[in-house]
Design a protein around this motif. Structure first.
Motif, PDB file in Angstrom:
ATOM      1  N   ARG A 141       0.815  -1.215   0.000  1.00 38.31           N
ATOM      2  CA  ARG A 141       0.000   0.000   0.000  1.00 38.31           C
ATOM      3  C   ARG A 141       0.850   1.267   0.000  1.00 38.31           C
ATOM      4  NH1 ARG A 141      -5.231  -0.224   2.610  1.00 38.31           N
ATOM      5  NH2 ARG A 141      -4.874   1.945   3.208  1.00 38.31           N
ATOM      6  N   SER A 142       2.055   1.191   0.536  1.00 38.72           N
ATOM      7  CA  SER A 142       2.917   2.373   0.591  1.00 38.72           C
ATOM      8  C   SER A 142       3.694   2.583  -0.700  1.00 38.72           C
ATOM      9  CB  SER A 142       3.901   2.251   1.759  1.00 38.72           C
ATOM     10  OG  SER A 142       4.871   1.254   1.491  1.00 38.72           O
ATOM     11  N   GLY A 143       3.597   1.628  -1.639  1.00 37.08           N
ATOM     12  CA  GLY A 143       4.337   1.724  -2.889  1.00 37.08           C
ATOM     13  C   GLY A 143       5.608   0.902  -2.913  1.00 37.08           C
ATOM     14  N   ARG A 144       5.974   0.288  -1.778  1.00 37.95           N
ATOM     15  CA  ARG A 144       7.204  -0.515  -1.730  1.00 37.95           C
ATOM     16  C   ARG A 144       7.059  -1.739  -2.631  1.00 37.95           C
ATOM     17  NH1 ARG A 144       9.022  -4.630   1.935  1.00 37.95           N
ATOM     18  NH2 ARG A 144       7.024  -4.405   3.005  1.00 37.95           N
ATOM     19  N   ILE A 145       8.063  -1.970  -3.473  1.00 35.86           N
ATOM     20  CA  ILE A 145       8.013  -3.077  -4.419  1.00 35.86           C
ATOM     21  C   ILE A 145       8.262  -4.391  -3.683  1.00 35.86           C
ATOM     22  CG2 ILE A 145       9.099  -4.101  -6.454  1.00 35.86           C
ATOM     23  CD1 ILE A 145       9.729  -1.248  -7.389  1.00 35.86           C
ATOM     24  N   LEU A 146       7.286  -5.293  -3.774  1.00 32.12           N
ATOM     25  CA  LEU A 146       7.396  -6.604  -3.136  1.00 32.12           C
ATOM     26  C   LEU A 146       8.022  -7.626  -4.075  1.00 32.12           C
ATOM     27  CD1 LEU A 146       3.822  -6.711  -1.541  1.00 32.12           C
ATOM     28  CD2 LEU A 146       5.961  -6.065  -0.411  1.00 32.12           C
ATOM     29  N   GLN A 147       7.692  -7.496  -5.366  1.00 35.36           N
ATOM     30  CA  GLN A 147       8.195  -8.453  -6.350  1.00 35.36           C
ATOM     31  C   GLN A 147       8.075  -7.845  -7.734  1.00 35.36           C
ATOM     32  OE1 GLN A 147       7.105 -12.807  -6.147  1.00 35.36           O
ATOM     33  NE2 GLN A 147       6.018 -12.302  -8.039  1.00 35.36           N
ATOM     34  N   SER A 148       9.091  -8.045  -8.552  1.00 35.02           N
ATOM     35  CA  SER A 148       9.076  -7.572  -9.931  1.00 35.02           C
ATOM     36  C   SER A 148       9.617  -8.690 -10.810  1.00 35.02           C
ATOM     37  CB  SER A 148       9.937  -6.311 -10.074  1.00 35.02           C
ATOM     38  OG  SER A 148       9.943  -5.847 -11.405  1.00 35.02           O
ATOM     39  N   THR A 149       8.776  -9.206 -11.708  1.00 33.96           N
ATOM     40  CA  THR A 149       9.178 -10.353 -12.523  1.00 33.96           C
ATOM     41  C   THR A 149       8.745 -10.173 -13.969  1.00 33.96           C
ATOM     42  OG1 THR A 149       7.124 -11.509 -11.953  1.00 33.96           O
ATOM     43  CG2 THR A 149       9.055 -11.991 -10.601  1.00 33.96           C
ATOM     44  N   LYS A 150       9.478 -10.851 -14.868  1.00 33.65           N
ATOM     45  CA  LYS A 150       9.083 -10.925 -16.271  1.00 33.65           C
ATOM     46  C   LYS A 150       8.203 -12.151 -16.473  1.00 33.65           C
ATOM     47  CE  LYS A 150      13.030  -8.568 -18.384  1.00 33.65           C
ATOM     48  NZ  LYS A 150      14.146  -8.690 -19.369  1.00 33.65           N
ATOM     49  N   VAL A 151       7.102 -11.942 -17.190  1.00 39.98           N
ATOM     50  CA  VAL A 151       6.138 -13.021 -17.426  1.00 39.98           C
ATOM     51  C   VAL A 151       5.896 -13.130 -18.926  1.00 39.98           C
ATOM     52  CG1 VAL A 151       3.795 -13.845 -16.978  1.00 39.98           C
ATOM     53  CG2 VAL A 151       5.043 -12.601 -15.194  1.00 39.98           C
ATOM     54  N   PRO A 152       6.008 -14.335 -19.513  1.00 39.66           N
ATOM     55  CA  PRO A 152       5.695 -14.489 -20.937  1.00 39.66           C
ATOM     56  C   PRO A 152       4.268 -14.033 -21.235  1.00 39.66           C
ATOM     57  CG  PRO A 152       6.827 -16.431 -20.114  1.00 39.66           C
ATOM     58  CD  PRO A 152       6.497 -15.584 -18.917  1.00 39.66           C
ATOM     59  N   LYS A 153       4.101 -13.392 -22.364  1.00 46.17           N
ATOM     60  CA  LYS A 153       2.785 -12.867 -22.746  1.00 46.17           C
ATOM     61  C   LYS A 153       1.752 -13.991 -22.771  1.00 46.17           C
ATOM     62  CE  LYS A 153       2.820  -9.712 -25.892  1.00 46.17           C
ATOM     63  NZ  LYS A 153       2.888  -9.007 -27.207  1.00 46.17           N
ATOM     64  N   ASN A 154       0.563 -13.686 -22.255  1.00 43.74           N
ATOM     65  CA  ASN A 154      -0.584 -14.600 -22.194  1.00 43.74           C
ATOM     66  C   ASN A 154      -0.411 -15.734 -21.182  1.00 43.74           C
ATOM     67  OD1 ASN A 154      -0.650 -13.997 -25.631  1.00 43.74           O
ATOM     68  ND2 ASN A 154      -2.306 -13.360 -24.279  1.00 43.74           N
TER      69      ASN A 154
END
Length: 390
Positions: A141-154
């Motif tokens: 809720r504060s904007g802190r990034i919990l996880q950032s991942t690349k995901v194949p389209k669809n």
């Protein structure tokens, strides 16, 4: 006429036989009066760092194109507008606080006032029309990034474990990520816990009527001061004995405890202090489940003064502090809050280890009508210790 002083400059030189107003001083036999103006100290400067991640660029104030790694010192109080532009095949994602990994805004235009300094990242992702993999970011809720991942389209993104937030229960994520077709920033949805806390008002009433009510934690409540008694005038509100606002109508968020709001009235001839100030609650919330200590501050800005920056200074110490916490104290963490925030705000220290004590003191930087920049601090320095409950 010659006039030299290391401490003063002259604002006006008047060839008259007597001063027109206070502040003019007779300086020579020709009866020239000079209004002396105290020279202000040189305006301090702090640095802005901007780093571009991805295929795009940033302009400052609509003109200057910044390099991909930029650092420059600005005078405190300088207003800066940054705008992010995506190159072909790319799209702007968000502005990130480079110090704590928190998403500040997904608007390409980001405005700030230089205070204690800022480190920003302008983040760009590949456009979904050309990308084979898409970025999916989960934040709290504060904007802190919990996880950032690349995901194949669809394909489906895998969420992190359900986030925790003091006083709330996690319900769901705000978007469906079972079939990712665009770059996404996903935020948790929480529901307040059912515990109720009592708000008692003296010298005024709740905006909904009455002088007492029960509310959930973090619910906004408004109180309105009564009409001043004869010979008196409204001065300020106190919350649990601490001055929090000079506005007769005051809004705050219900703390995780019972609380008392008192309207203070003074003699009608008393001169009221109109300088801005910031207050810090003596009560911290120590959450053992999340290993978090939460500090609560309230800033009070008044007409004619410009807000530059506010927040809470944090410091870990296993001993009682011997000196007041300031922005110059070594090893502090600055919990800086957005100028667009509500007047009351929280700063959370996360990942607090068992037995550790964190101290907090609120700070406020503002410019007065004469252009002088001032930094003030809360009278209260609060602390929270991560002690396991018995």
């Amino acid at each position: 006429m010659e006039f030299n002083s290391p401490e003063y400059s002259y604002m006006n030189i008047l060839c008259i036989t007597k001063p027109l107003e206070e502040g003019y001083n007779f300086v020579n036999e020709e009866r020239v009066w000079v209004k002396l103006v105290k020279l202000f100290d040189e305006v301090p400067k702090n640095s802005l760092e901007v780093n571009v991640l991805g295929d795009g660029f940033v302009k400052e104030n609509g003109e200057k194109v910044l390099p991909t790694s930029y650092k420059y010192d600005y005078e405190v109080g300088t207003e800066i507008e940054l705008e992010a532009y995506a190159n072909e095949g790319s799209e702007f994602a968000y502005w990130e606080d480079g110090e704590i990994g928190r998403i500040l805004s997904d608007n390409p235009i980001y405005k700030l006032v230089m205070g204690t300094g800022a480190k920003l990242k302008a983040v760009f992702y590949q456009n979904p029309e050309v990308a084979e993999e898409l970025m999916v970011v989960f934040k709290d809720r504060s904007g802190r990034i919990l996880q950032s991942t690349k995901v194949p389209k669809n394909e489906e993104a895998v969420a992190p474990e359900d986030p925790y937030m003091t006083g709330y229960r996690f319900v769901r994520w705000n978007q469906d990520f079972s079939n990712v077709v665009s770059n996404m920033i996903i935020t948790p949805v929480f529901r307040r816990l059912a515990d109720l806390y009592t708000v008692t008002v003296t010298g005024g009433e709740l905006s909904t009527g009455g002088t007492e009510g029960q509310y959930l934690f973090d619910v906004p409540v408004e109180v309105v001061a009564n009409k001043a008694p004869e010979g008196k005038k409204f001065s300020h509100w106190e919350q649990d004995g601490i001055k929090v606002s000079t506005k007769s109508t005051f809004s705050f968020f219900v703390p995780m405890r019972d609380t008392n709001l008192t309207a203070v009235f003074v003699d009608e001839n008393e001169v009221l202090d109109t300088e801005p100030f910031i207050a810090l609650s003596e009560n911290t919330i120590v959450d053992h489940l999340d290993h978090t200590v939460i500090f609560t501050a309230t800033r009070n800005m008044t007409e004619g003064y410009q807000l530059i920056e506010s927040g809470i200074i944090l410091l870990k110490s296993y001993e009682e502090l011997q000196e007041p916490l300031t922005l110059e104290t070594e090893n502090i963490i600055r919990g800086r809050i957005s100028n667009d925030s509500t007047s009351q705000f929280y700063v959370r220290k996360i990942n607090v280890e068992d037995g550790a004590t964190w101290y907090g003191r609120a700070y406020l930087i503002y410019k007065n009508p004469e252009g002088v920049i001032k930094t003030v601090y809360s009278e209260v320095t609060a602390k929270g210790t991560m002690e396991l409950p018995e």
